[in-house]
Motif scaffolding. Structure first.
Motif, PDB file in Angstrom:
ATOM      1  N   LYS A  31       0.808  -1.217   0.000  1.00  0.00           N
ATOM      2  CA  LYS A  31       0.000   0.000   0.000  1.00  0.00           C
ATOM      3  C   LYS A  31       0.843   1.271   0.000  1.00  0.00           C
ATOM      4  CE  LYS A  31      -4.208  -1.674   2.149  1.00  0.00           C
ATOM      5  NZ  LYS A  31      -5.117  -1.542   3.280  1.00  0.00           N
ATOM      6  N   ARG A  32       2.119   1.159   0.355  1.00  0.00           N
ATOM      7  CA  ARG A  32       2.965   2.353   0.410  1.00  0.00           C
ATOM      8  C   ARG A  32       3.247   2.889  -0.973  1.00  0.00           C
ATOM      9  NH1 ARG A  32       7.979   0.902   3.862  1.00  0.00           N
ATOM     10  NH2 ARG A  32       7.399  -1.174   3.272  1.00  0.00           N
ATOM     11  N   GLY A  33       3.356   4.184  -1.091  1.00  0.00           N
ATOM     12  CA  GLY A  33       3.726   4.811  -2.348  1.00  0.00           C
ATOM     13  C   GLY A  33       2.567   4.865  -3.328  1.00  0.00           C
ATOM     14  N   THR A  34       2.873   5.369  -4.480  1.00  0.00           N
ATOM     15  CA  THR A  34       1.861   5.486  -5.518  1.00  0.00           C
ATOM     16  C   THR A  34       1.805   4.194  -6.320  1.00  0.00           C
ATOM     17  OG1 THR A  34       3.418   6.327  -7.144  1.00  0.00           O
ATOM     18  CG2 THR A  34       2.330   7.956  -5.739  1.00  0.00           C
ATOM     19  N   THR A  35       0.813   4.063  -7.133  1.00  0.00           N
ATOM     20  CA  THR A  35       0.677   2.889  -7.985  1.00  0.00           C
ATOM     21  C   THR A  35       1.888   2.762  -8.901  1.00  0.00           C
ATOM     22  OG1 THR A  35      -1.712   3.104  -7.924  1.00  0.00           O
ATOM     23  CG2 THR A  35      -0.806   1.773  -9.683  1.00  0.00           C
ATOM     24  N   ARG A  36       2.337   3.866  -9.460  1.00  0.00           N
ATOM     25  CA  ARG A  36       3.505   3.842 -10.354  1.00  0.00           C
ATOM     26  C   ARG A  36       4.739   3.331  -9.605  1.00  0.00           C
ATOM     27  NH1 ARG A  36       4.528   5.862 -15.193  1.00  0.00           N
ATOM     28  NH2 ARG A  36       2.610   7.050 -15.206  1.00  0.00           N
ATOM     29  N   ASP A  37       4.915   3.735  -8.364  1.00  0.00           N
ATOM     30  CA  ASP A  37       6.059   3.264  -7.583  1.00  0.00           C
ATOM     31  C   ASP A  37       6.029   1.750  -7.425  1.00  0.00           C
ATOM     32  OD1 ASP A  37       6.927   5.859  -7.244  1.00  0.00           O
ATOM     33  OD2 ASP A  37       6.002   6.083  -5.270  1.00  0.00           O
ATOM     34  N   ARG A  38       4.856   1.197  -7.189  1.00  0.00           N
ATOM     35  CA  ARG A  38       4.733  -0.250  -7.016  1.00  0.00           C
ATOM     36  C   ARG A  38       5.056  -0.988  -8.305  1.00  0.00           C
ATOM     37  NH1 ARG A  38      -1.018  -1.150  -4.811  1.00  0.00           N
ATOM     38  NH2 ARG A  38      -1.294   0.762  -5.958  1.00  0.00           N
ATOM     39  N   TYR A  39       4.625  -0.479  -9.456  1.00  0.00           N
ATOM     40  CA  TYR A  39       4.909  -1.142 -10.715  1.00  0.00           C
ATOM     41  C   TYR A  39       6.387  -1.071 -11.052  1.00  0.00           C
ATOM     42  CZ  TYR A  39      -0.038  -1.751 -11.598  1.00  0.00           C
ATOM     43  OH  TYR A  39      -1.338  -2.136 -11.511  1.00  0.00           O
ATOM     44  N   ASN A  40       7.049   0.013 -10.715  1.00  0.00           N
ATOM     45  CA  ASN A  40       8.482   0.139 -10.973  1.00  0.00           C
ATOM     46  C   ASN A  40       9.288  -0.767 -10.046  1.00  0.00           C
ATOM     47  OD1 ASN A  40       8.033   1.997 -12.972  1.00  0.00           O
ATOM     48  ND2 ASN A  40       8.281   3.751 -11.623  1.00  0.00           N
ATOM     49  N   GLU A  41       8.746  -1.064  -8.882  1.00  0.00           N
ATOM     50  CA  GLU A  41       9.428  -1.865  -7.882  1.00  0.00           C
ATOM     51  C   GLU A  41       9.471  -3.351  -8.282  1.00  0.00           C
ATOM     52  OE1 GLU A  41       7.745  -2.991  -3.597  1.00  0.00           O
ATOM     53  OE2 GLU A  41       8.187  -0.874  -3.847  1.00  0.00           O
ATOM     54  N   ILE A  42       8.405  -3.844  -8.918  1.00  0.00           N
ATOM     55  CA  ILE A  42       8.314  -5.241  -9.319  1.00  0.00           C
ATOM     56  C   ILE A  42       8.237  -5.286 -10.842  1.00  0.00           C
ATOM     57  CG2 ILE A  42       6.974  -7.371  -9.135  1.00  0.00           C
ATOM     58  CD1 ILE A  42       5.857  -6.190  -6.483  1.00  0.00           C
ATOM     59  N   PRO A  43       9.276  -5.789 -11.499  1.00  0.00           N
ATOM     60  CA  PRO A  43       9.278  -5.772 -12.972  1.00  0.00           C
ATOM     61  C   PRO A  43       8.219  -6.707 -13.546  1.00  0.00           C
ATOM     62  CG  PRO A  43      11.171  -6.974 -12.128  1.00  0.00           C
ATOM     63  CD  PRO A  43      10.475  -6.369 -10.943  1.00  0.00           C
ATOM     64  N   ALA A  44       7.748  -6.382 -14.734  1.00  0.00           N
ATOM     65  CA  ALA A  44       6.772  -7.215 -15.433  1.00  0.00           C
ATOM     66  C   ALA A  44       7.423  -8.526 -15.839  1.00  0.00           C
ATOM     67  CB  ALA A  44       6.227  -6.477 -16.646  1.00  0.00           C
ATOM     68  N   LEU A  45       6.692  -9.616 -15.717  1.00  0.00           N
ATOM     69  CA  LEU A  45       7.250 -10.940 -16.025  1.00  0.00           C
ATOM     70  C   LEU A  45       7.590 -11.099 -17.504  1.00  0.00           C
ATOM     71  CD1 LEU A  45       4.888 -13.158 -13.877  1.00  0.00           C
ATOM     72  CD2 LEU A  45       7.250 -12.542 -13.392  1.00  0.00           C
ATOM     73  N   LEU A  46       6.809 -10.500 -18.379  1.00  0.00           N
ATOM     74  CA  LEU A  46       7.034 -10.678 -19.822  1.00  0.00           C
ATOM     75  C   LEU A  46       7.750  -9.509 -20.473  1.00  0.00           C
ATOM     76  CD1 LEU A  46       3.584 -12.252 -20.741  1.00  0.00           C
ATOM     77  CD2 LEU A  46       5.740 -13.415 -20.298  1.00  0.00           C
ATOM     78  N   ALA A  47       8.322  -8.626 -19.688  1.00  0.00           N
ATOM     79  CA  ALA A  47       9.012  -7.460 -20.245  1.00  0.00           C
ATOM     80  C   ALA A  47      10.139  -7.914 -21.161  1.00  0.00           C
ATOM     81  CB  ALA A  47       9.577  -6.585 -19.124  1.00  0.00           C
ATOM     82  N   GLY A  48      10.157  -7.388 -22.374  1.00  0.00           N
ATOM     83  CA  GLY A  48      11.183  -7.714 -23.335  1.00  0.00           C
ATOM     84  C   GLY A  48      10.898  -8.936 -24.202  1.00  0.00           C
ATOM     85  N   PHE A  49       9.848  -9.679 -23.876  1.00  0.00           N
ATOM     86  CA  PHE A  49       9.503 -10.863 -24.656  1.00  0.00           C
ATOM     87  C   PHE A  49       8.415 -10.586 -25.679  1.00  0.00           C
ATOM     88  CE2 PHE A  49      11.264 -12.796 -20.809  1.00  0.00           C
ATOM     89  CZ  PHE A  49      12.210 -13.629 -21.384  1.00  0.00           C
ATOM     90  N   LEU A  50       7.632  -9.559 -25.496  1.00  0.00           N
ATOM     91  CA  LEU A  50       6.526  -9.277 -26.403  1.00  0.00           C
ATOM     92  C   LEU A  50       6.881  -8.192 -27.387  1.00  0.00           C
ATOM     93  CD1 LEU A  50       3.573  -9.364 -23.876  1.00  0.00           C
ATOM     94  CD2 LEU A  50       4.331 -11.154 -25.415  1.00  0.00           C
TER      95      LEU A  50
END
Length: 50
Positions: A31-50
Motif C-alpha cells: 500500500k505504500r507509495g503510488t501505484t507507479r512506484d509499485r509497478y516500478n518496484e516489481i518488474p513485469a514478467l514478460l518485459a522484453g519478450f513481447l
C-alpha cells in the motif's frame, strides 16, 4: 469486536498470529507509495519478450 467490545473466539484460529502479522506486513508494504512506484518496484514478467 462488536461495537467496541472484544469477544473471545469460539473456534480454533485458522492461522497463527505470526502468519497473520506476516501477511499484514505484505499488505502494508504494497500500500505504500503510488501505484507507479509499485509497478516500478516489481518488474513485469514478460518485459522484453513481447
Amino acid at each position: 469486536m462488536h461495537k467496541g467490545e472484544v469477544f473471545k473466539g469460539q473456534r480454533q484460529p485458522i492461522i497463527s498470529v505470526a502468519q497473520w502479522e506476516a501477511g499484514d506486513a505484505i499488505i502494508v508494504h504494497r500500500k505504500r507509495g503510488t501505484t507507479r512506484d509499485r509497478y516500478n518496484e516489481i518488474p513485469a514478467l514478460l518485459a522484453g519478450f513481447l
